[in-house]
Design a protein around this motif. Structure first.
Motif, PDB file in Angstrom:
ATOM      1  N   UNK A  94       0.867  -1.180   0.027  1.00  0.00           N
ATOM      2  CA  UNK A  94      -0.011   0.097   0.048  1.00  0.00           C
ATOM      3  C   UNK A  94       0.882   1.181   0.014  1.00  0.00           C
ATOM      4  N   UNK A  95       0.479   2.200  -0.777  1.00  0.00           N
ATOM      5  CA  UNK A  95       1.255   3.492  -0.934  1.00  0.00           C
ATOM      6  C   UNK A  95       1.206   4.656   0.191  1.00  0.00           C
ATOM      7  N   UNK A  96       2.182   4.989   0.651  1.00  0.00           N
ATOM      8  CA  UNK A  96       2.267   5.745   1.656  1.00  0.00           C
ATOM      9  C   UNK A  96       2.081   7.221   1.326  1.00  0.00           C
ATOM     10  N   UNK A  97       0.887   7.715   1.340  1.00  0.00           N
ATOM     11  CA  UNK A  97       0.543   9.202   1.084  1.00  0.00           C
ATOM     12  C   UNK A  97       1.280  10.144   1.834  1.00  0.00           C
ATOM     13  N   UNK A 142      -2.035  21.606  -4.661  1.00  0.00           N
ATOM     14  CA  UNK A 142      -2.148  20.410  -5.697  1.00  0.00           C
ATOM     15  C   UNK A 142      -2.116  20.770  -7.117  1.00  0.00           C
ATOM     16  N   UNK A 143      -1.329  20.098  -7.986  1.00  0.00           N
ATOM     17  CA  UNK A 143      -1.414  20.251  -9.286  1.00  0.00           C
ATOM     18  C   UNK A 143      -2.759  19.772  -9.906  1.00  0.00           C
ATOM     19  N   UNK A 144      -3.039  20.365 -11.060  1.00  0.00           N
ATOM     20  CA  UNK A 144      -4.320  19.774 -11.896  1.00  0.00           C
ATOM     21  C   UNK A 144      -4.529  18.427 -11.874  1.00  0.00           C
ATOM     22  N   UNK A 145      -5.647  17.805 -11.486  1.00  0.00           N
ATOM     23  CA  UNK A 145      -5.798  16.302 -11.511  1.00  0.00           C
ATOM     24  C   UNK A 145      -5.186  15.505 -10.489  1.00  0.00           C
ATOM     25  N   UNK A 177      -6.350  15.421  -2.803  1.00  0.00           N
ATOM     26  CA  UNK A 177      -6.162  15.477  -1.367  1.00  0.00           C
ATOM     27  C   UNK A 177      -6.405  14.146  -0.746  1.00  0.00           C
ATOM     28  N   UNK A 178      -5.296  13.664  -0.187  1.00  0.00           N
ATOM     29  CA  UNK A 178      -5.669  12.219   0.466  1.00  0.00           C
ATOM     30  C   UNK A 178      -5.146  10.933  -0.537  1.00  0.00           C
ATOM     31  N   UNK A 179      -5.197  11.441  -1.690  1.00  0.00           N
ATOM     32  CA  UNK A 179      -4.800  10.335  -2.670  1.00  0.00           C
ATOM     33  C   UNK A 179      -3.392  10.537  -2.967  1.00  0.00           C
ATOM     34  N   UNK A 180      -3.040  11.561  -3.635  1.00  0.00           N
ATOM     35  CA  UNK A 180      -1.556  11.892  -4.141  1.00  0.00           C
ATOM     36  C   UNK A 180      -0.793  12.358  -3.218  1.00  0.00           C
TER      37      UNK A 180
END
Ligand code: ADP
Ligand code: 5GP
Length: 192
Positions: A35-38, A45-48, A51-54
């Motif tokens: 599992x990815x550590x966010x 944030x950049x377009x696309x 928050x909480x995912x990237x």
């Protein structure tokens, strides 16, 4: 450090543009318990990006508050006025689910994590086939201004010198080969 439920982690580091995010995304789709550590960061944030995912986009004030409260496993001012770090709570959450934590962090952050987690960590350095190809990929991604590209290329020169300090160097020339190699190296580490 007092992280509970201590498990394993896999660290991907590379100069920006080498392809580590692409390889990590491929690995996360393989259903091998990763599992990815966010990370948290102070930039917008950049377009696309979500928050909480990237990233956890904290903004500079909240980021500094978390530093003061000792809430990071590691943090760094990766670029001037751009802070990034891993929250202890993020690792706890992943380990409590019995999963392996996957990091996509810069080179200094990667070595810092390896030092902390030692044999429980597998640290991969993703190396571009050449400096010229790195610049081409960074430009091709079209996410940075000219100033940021130059900043990242300058940093890359220093970062390439740290490759030998990682557990393994993964050359990312042909993407499919690099993804297959990453999967086999990580699977070997997890079955040790
Ligand atoms: P990083 O996370 O290391 O900054 P990215 O995964 O965002 O790098 O990759 C940078 C750019 O290079 C992206 O546009 C990606 O699609 C491209 N890329 C990644 N690996 C390869 C490869 N082996 N050959 C050609 N382009 C690649
Ligand atoms: P970007 O702004 O392009 O998303 O990321 C900039 C750099 O910060 C990348 O090299 C990325 O790997 C690194 N980075 C992301 N999260 C972390 C983190 O938690 N710690 C450290 N040290 N670097 C990070």
């Amino acid at each position: 450090m007092s992280l509970k439920n201590k498990g394993k982690c896999v660290i991907f580091s590379a100069p920006s543009g080498a392809g580590k995010t692409t390889i990590v995304h491929h690995l996360l789709k393989q259903n091998i318990g990763l599992e990815f550590s966010v990370s948290a960061c102070s930039r917008e944030p950049r377009p696309g990006e979500t928050d909480g995912r990237d990233y956890h986009f904290l903004g500079i004030d909240k980021f500094k508050e978390n530093i003061a409260n000792n809430e990071f496993v590691e943090w760094e001012e990766v670029y001037t006025n751009n802070f990034y770090g891993t929250l202890k709570a993020e690792m706890e959450r992943i380990w409590s689910e019995g999963k392996v934590v996957v990091f996509d962090v810069d080179v200094i952050g990667g070595l810092n994590l390896k030092k902390q987690f030692q044999d429980d960590a597998f640290a991969l350095f993703v190396q571009p086939p050449s400096y010229e190809e790195l610049e081409k990929r960074l430009r091709g991604r079209s996410t940075e201004t000219e100033e940021k590209i130059n900043q990242r290329m300058e940093k890359a020169r220093k970062e390439l010198a740290f490759a030998s300090e990682f557990d393994t160097v993964l050359i990312n020339d042909n993407l499919e080969e690099a993804c297959n190699k990453a999967k086999s190296l990580v699977t070997d580490f997890l079955t040790q």
